[in-house]
Design a protein around this motif. Structure first.
Motif, mmCIF file in Angstrom:
data_model
loop_
_atom_site.group_PDB
_atom_site.id
_atom_site.type_symbol
_atom_site.label_atom_id
_atom_site.label_comp_id
_atom_site.label_asym_id
_atom_site.label_seq_id
_atom_site.Cartn_x
_atom_site.Cartn_y
_atom_site.Cartn_z
ATOM 1 N N ASN A 1 0.817 -1.218 0.000
ATOM 2 C CA ASN A 1 0.000 0.000 0.000
ATOM 3 C C ASN A 1 0.855 1.275 0.000
ATOM 4 O OD1 ASN A 1 -1.787 2.063 0.610
ATOM 5 N ND2 ASN A 1 -3.033 0.798 1.959
ATOM 6 N N SER A 2 1.843 1.303 0.851
ATOM 7 C CA SER A 2 2.616 2.549 1.012
ATOM 8 C C SER A 2 3.547 2.818 -0.171
ATOM 9 C CB SER A 2 3.460 2.486 2.292
ATOM 10 O OG SER A 2 4.423 1.457 2.169
ATOM 11 N N GLU B 1 -6.873 6.365 -4.175
ATOM 12 C CA GLU B 1 -7.504 6.852 -2.952
ATOM 13 C C GLU B 1 -8.743 6.013 -2.627
ATOM 14 O OE1 GLU B 1 -9.655 10.472 -3.235
ATOM 15 O OE2 GLU B 1 -9.254 11.038 -1.165
ATOM 16 N N ARG C 1 -7.875 2.637 -1.232
ATOM 17 C CA ARG C 1 -7.376 2.677 0.144
ATOM 18 C C ARG C 1 -8.496 2.852 1.160
ATOM 19 N NH1 ARG C 1 -2.066 6.353 -1.262
ATOM 20 N NH2 ARG C 1 -0.580 4.622 -1.161
ATOM 21 N N GLU C 2 -9.565 3.491 0.731
ATOM 22 C CA GLU C 2 -10.625 3.846 1.684
ATOM 23 C C GLU C 2 -11.818 2.909 1.650
ATOM 24 O OE1 GLU C 2 -11.551 7.904 0.902
ATOM 25 O OE2 GLU C 2 -9.596 8.614 1.630
ATOM 26 N N ILE D 1 -7.610 -2.285 -1.679
ATOM 27 C CA ILE D 1 -6.210 -2.236 -2.121
ATOM 28 C C ILE D 1 -5.451 -3.485 -1.662
ATOM 29 C CG2 ILE D 1 -5.219 -1.026 -0.134
ATOM 30 C CD1 ILE D 1 -3.632 0.682 -2.178
#
Lengths: 597, 597
Positions: free
Chosen positions: A594-595, B318, B321-322, B342
């Motif tokens: 993810n990062s 984005e 990720r959410e 993700i």
């Protein structure tokens, strides 16, 4: 503008030359049918498509349904078209004579639906969903429930929806929260929110029959606790007529980029605690019922994607034939007349790719439809094998056409050049409409996991073995002209077997690593199946060309062979990448953190 | 909604780590600049993009410009944004201090433009076209003409267009029919019709300066008879102010599927026989002038496609990720919490592909911008080599990002699932906007013919030799971790050399056969160049990771290496198909006959 929806010559080829649909008439269910009755039904479908569907395709896109807080309104032509389709008997096309149906095979109904969808995908959505919902009710609802709703769905008096998705859960049906509480009268009270419900509200019919997935209080967690409910927009009075408004409220419409004429709704069930639902079948078996009709729904999506792809191909073909522009490199003199752009090699490439994608997809879908027919009405080994193949291939029937139909539409825009990206020409709408198909009815990512994580291993892997046998048999009977293609297809099949055994040996111990490249597997098997369909088409064409046929027929078959060649030279080699990725258990995607994005 | 247009860390990486833009400050033209001044200009661009461009991006799409038969109206925010960009000096960003410019390098201006386009492609079209037209005038117009128009274009008081395409001729400029007749005062009277002229009418500026391709009476046939004219919407009075309306009429607007805020116009020149045009440069050299600024315009399209692709990637990142949905196969219990999507391998694949495409495209475009800088302001061998490479790579700079930027946007929709195809979410607009880029400024088919039929053989093929040398030098300096990639890249380069020699030996005798698969060649060389750019990025990342850097920086570089790995494992092997097709001079497409479709 092109007059061709799906060329009748193409439909005849797929139905009678590829799928030998006439042979179905030997079966009791279809005994009263013949090629003549099939063709007249298809004639009627084509007529309706031309008279009632084509003209408002663009209009319904430009003036999408509106919700004023009370009512949903849409262009009048949609209801006219829906009623015409219903009155012609198509909603009951597959059903029993006793139910007022036409007892048509799936193959023939698929041909009719392909014409409707090519003409107007969004208006065709209403009959498509009504038929799918009606079949579920027919197969699984109690006799009482069936009598109340099913006959009205066959006539189009009631329409249907499938209400699965919830805002927080998306594709993850295990997590749905819609609740069902038993009431004293044996019905249930439903409470929850659903989104992206196609045809979820409109005024095309007297009633809308929602088939809703929900969980009965106290049900087990996950998919094993899901039940199926019939939730009408209007509750019926004692005479069976729609009377009281049920507590199902339209929260709003989604505004899509395509299929804009089909309402996509957010529905609130039981805001006032008074939403009445009727259980279909046994508690907790809802998903099982839903999946039993998925095969046909997913084939329907695949066929729709193929039809829209094909329609765009025909538009761009007509444009390429009529549009003079530029000169051949062999005669570049500006004093000479420009040539139609179809003469340019790179335009031929774009047209040939569209032909290979869309006629390949049609071949696949009609093969799938024939498997449904054999699975429904075949006997003994025929039935059993059709069931095995259909189960295995369903993810591909849905995903391959919905991947490559849009690619065809993208190429159609490119053939049109600047005209292609304007709304003054039709291909951009094809492209937008088709963009929904890789997502709805299970995203293609879900399809790939369904294939690699489940379908492949069912029935001890007999599906793939059988497919391998079928492909080998086509290869063995192939014309010697196609020896190179046969060799390549054989190599790829060999790799598929190796890859599959490799994954099979690892999937229990390392499921994440084994499933990480499911997309590559779906693409590999999908392309292989399409190559097989092209080999079949080329074989038939080659055999026919030995006979005494007209110039026009020769051109038709020559086109089949050339498109097959395109697929074998330009497309099939691309799967070598998938084979490499799968063979090496490549972990590039899985390892990404993810990062790091 | 994602706040990221183009991540500043990414821009810094491309500018300072990849292109070493600070080194340009050693050149006289940029001597007053430094990384600090570059960064502050980019800060301002980002601020404008955020304050004036992002917010009306969707609004200008929904409410496109309208033509009431008299005037073109559009949302007020467009003019506010255009004026802000002009007032901040960006229209003159590349120009001389003496002309009121900022003397910024192309690399830095490209970074600014990428931010504008990411925020709002259609409004950014107006400054983009004005700058392109102004540069043409600066380079080729007479001093008198230059003085009248150029300064006002740098301030945005006048805007510009490029009027090439005609309805009957499309990309075939040899066939344009717009006529120019000399008048007594030394000007010309222009008569003809042009279509798809972006920004061809609006009320953003006091005047619109059309750069029109036309043929002077009696000119030779074909491209050698094309001249370039400056045709203002308003003729200037003696004080140089716009006064009389020139005979240029807006026939209508095209309604596009994307970039909807940029007017696309059909213009009639000289309907009343009174359209005044001024010759730019010499008669019959029009196309040559136009081509001399094409490099920058085509790079601009490539950068725009990369920026829109990147913007969609950030949105989907984005969202991924959410958005919690589903569970990992290692922990499927429905009692556990769903994971953000993700975490799913197939979603990672779709994000990683977007990263590989869009950051690969950005790397390519900034490399192209650096070549422009070196070609403009470098000295000796640096200048000469930059010119050679730029010439060769221009078709790729335009075509590769405009093929793969839209593919990234397609994947962004897929990551969003059902939300992706609704207009309630931003990615569908990215996808629609980006669909113009493979067509305008020369379709990608034209680019492929330009590459294989012309660019490759210019300067005795030195361009490809030089590219080969550059790629080999990166390979030689690659970290040992990347040995497998280096091997694959070396193999592909070897094949490119062989394929090119094969075609070179045949192109005179059999031009049609040699050029038939130009698309495959473009794709082959394009993917190879992008693989090279990824090897460069990975090399820098690998070297930085040996140093003492923060966790965040480590993640950034790790992401670069993983995306490079994705490109080498999942993308580069696909060119094996192109190599096969080209090596065998496959004639499948060329042989296809019209009647076989």
């Amino acid at each position: 503008m092109s007059d061709i929806l799906i060329a009748r010559r193409e439909l005849a080829f797929q139905l009678y030359e590829m799928q030998n649909v006439e042979s179905l008439c030997d079966r009791e269910r279809f005994a009263e049918h013949s090629r003549e009755t099939f063709d007249s039904v298809i004639d009627i479908a084509e007529q309706i498509a031309r008279d009632k569907l084509v003209e408002h395709n663009r209009l319904a896109d430009e003036q999408e349904p509106q919700f004023d807080g009370e009512r949903v309104s849409m262009r009048d032509e949609v209801k006219v078209a829906f009623d015409t389709i219903a009155e012609a008997g198509f909603l009951a096309g597959r059903d029993d004579y006793d139910d007022g149906g036409m007892q048509l095979p799936e193959t023939v109904m698929s041909a009719c639906m392909s014409l409707f969808t090519a003409a107007n995908p969004s208006t065709s959505g209403y009959p498509f969903l009504t038929m799918a919902a009606a079949r579920l009710i027919r197969n699984f609802a109690s006799e009482n429930l069936r009598q109340q709703f099913f006959p009205h769905m066959l006539t189009g008096r009631f329409t249907g929806t499938m209400a699965l998705t919830e805002p927080h859960a998306g594709s993850s049906l295990a997590d749905i929260r819609t609740k069902a509480v038993p009431a004293e009268d044996g019905s249930y009270r439903i409470k929850g929110n659903k989104v992206y419900i196609s045809a979820g509200d409109h005024e095309l019919s007297d009633n809308i029959v929602h088939l809703v997935l929900a969980k009965i209080e106290g049900a087990p967690a996950g998919v094993k606790g899901i039940s199926l409910f019939l939730v009408p927009k209007f509750l019926l009075d004692e005479n069976g007529n729609p009377a009281t408004r049920n507590d199902v409220a339209l929260a709003g419409l989604f505004h899509k980029l395509g299929y804009r004429g089909t309402t996509s709704t957010a529905l609130n069930f039981g805001e006032k605690g008074e939403c009445v639902g009727y259980l279909i079948g046994e508690p907790h078996y809802g998903l099982k019922y839903m999946f039993q009709m998925m095969n046909e729904a997913r084939l329907g999506v695949g066929m729709g994607a193929a039809a829209i792809g094909y329609r765009g191909y025909q538009h761009s073909l007509e444009y390429a034939r009529e549009r003079p522009q530029g000169r051949l490199v062999t005669n570049p003199s500006p004093e000479s007349e420009p040539v139609p752009i179809i003469e340019h090699a790179d335009v031929k490439r774009m047209l040939l790719a569209q032909k290979a994608y869309t006629e390949g997809a049609l071949a696949l879908c009609f093969y799938g439809a024939r498997l449904i027919d054999d699975s429904d009405t075949g006997e003994g080994k025929v039935k059993e094998e059709a069931h095995l193949l259909l189960d295995l291939l369903t993810p591909i029937l849905k995903a391959w056409p919905s991947e490559y139909g849009p690619k065809a539409n993208d190429l159609a825009i490119q053939v049109f050049g600047g005209a292609g990206y304007t709304r003054e020409y039709p291909v951009e709408q094809c492209w937008r409409d088709n963009r929904l198909n890789p997502i709805h009815e299970g995203t293609n990512g879900i399809q790939s996991l369904d294939l690699l994580g489940r379908k492949l291993w069912q029935h001890n892997g007999q599906g793939l073995q059988l497919l391998h046998k079928e492909i080998s048999s086509t290869m063995a009977g192939a014309h010697s002209d196609f020896a190179e293609w046969v060799k390549k297809l054989g190599d790829v099949m060999g790799s598929i077997v190796k890859v599959t055994m490799g994954i099979g040996g690892k999937i229990q111990k390392a499921p994440e690593q084994s499933l990480a490249n499911s997309h590559a597997y779906l693409n590999l098997l999908g392309h292989t199946v399409i190559a097989w369909q092209w080999l079949k088409q080329a074989n038939i064409a080659r055999a026919m060309m030995d006979g005494d046929i007209s110039e026009e027929e020769t051109a038709f078959y020559q086109g089949k062979i050339q498109a097959a060649q395109y697929f074998f030279v330009w497309e099939l080699p691309l799967v070598d990448r998938d084979i490499q990725v799968l063979m090496s258990f490549d972990q590039t995607c899985l390892d990404m953190e993810n990062s790091w994005f």
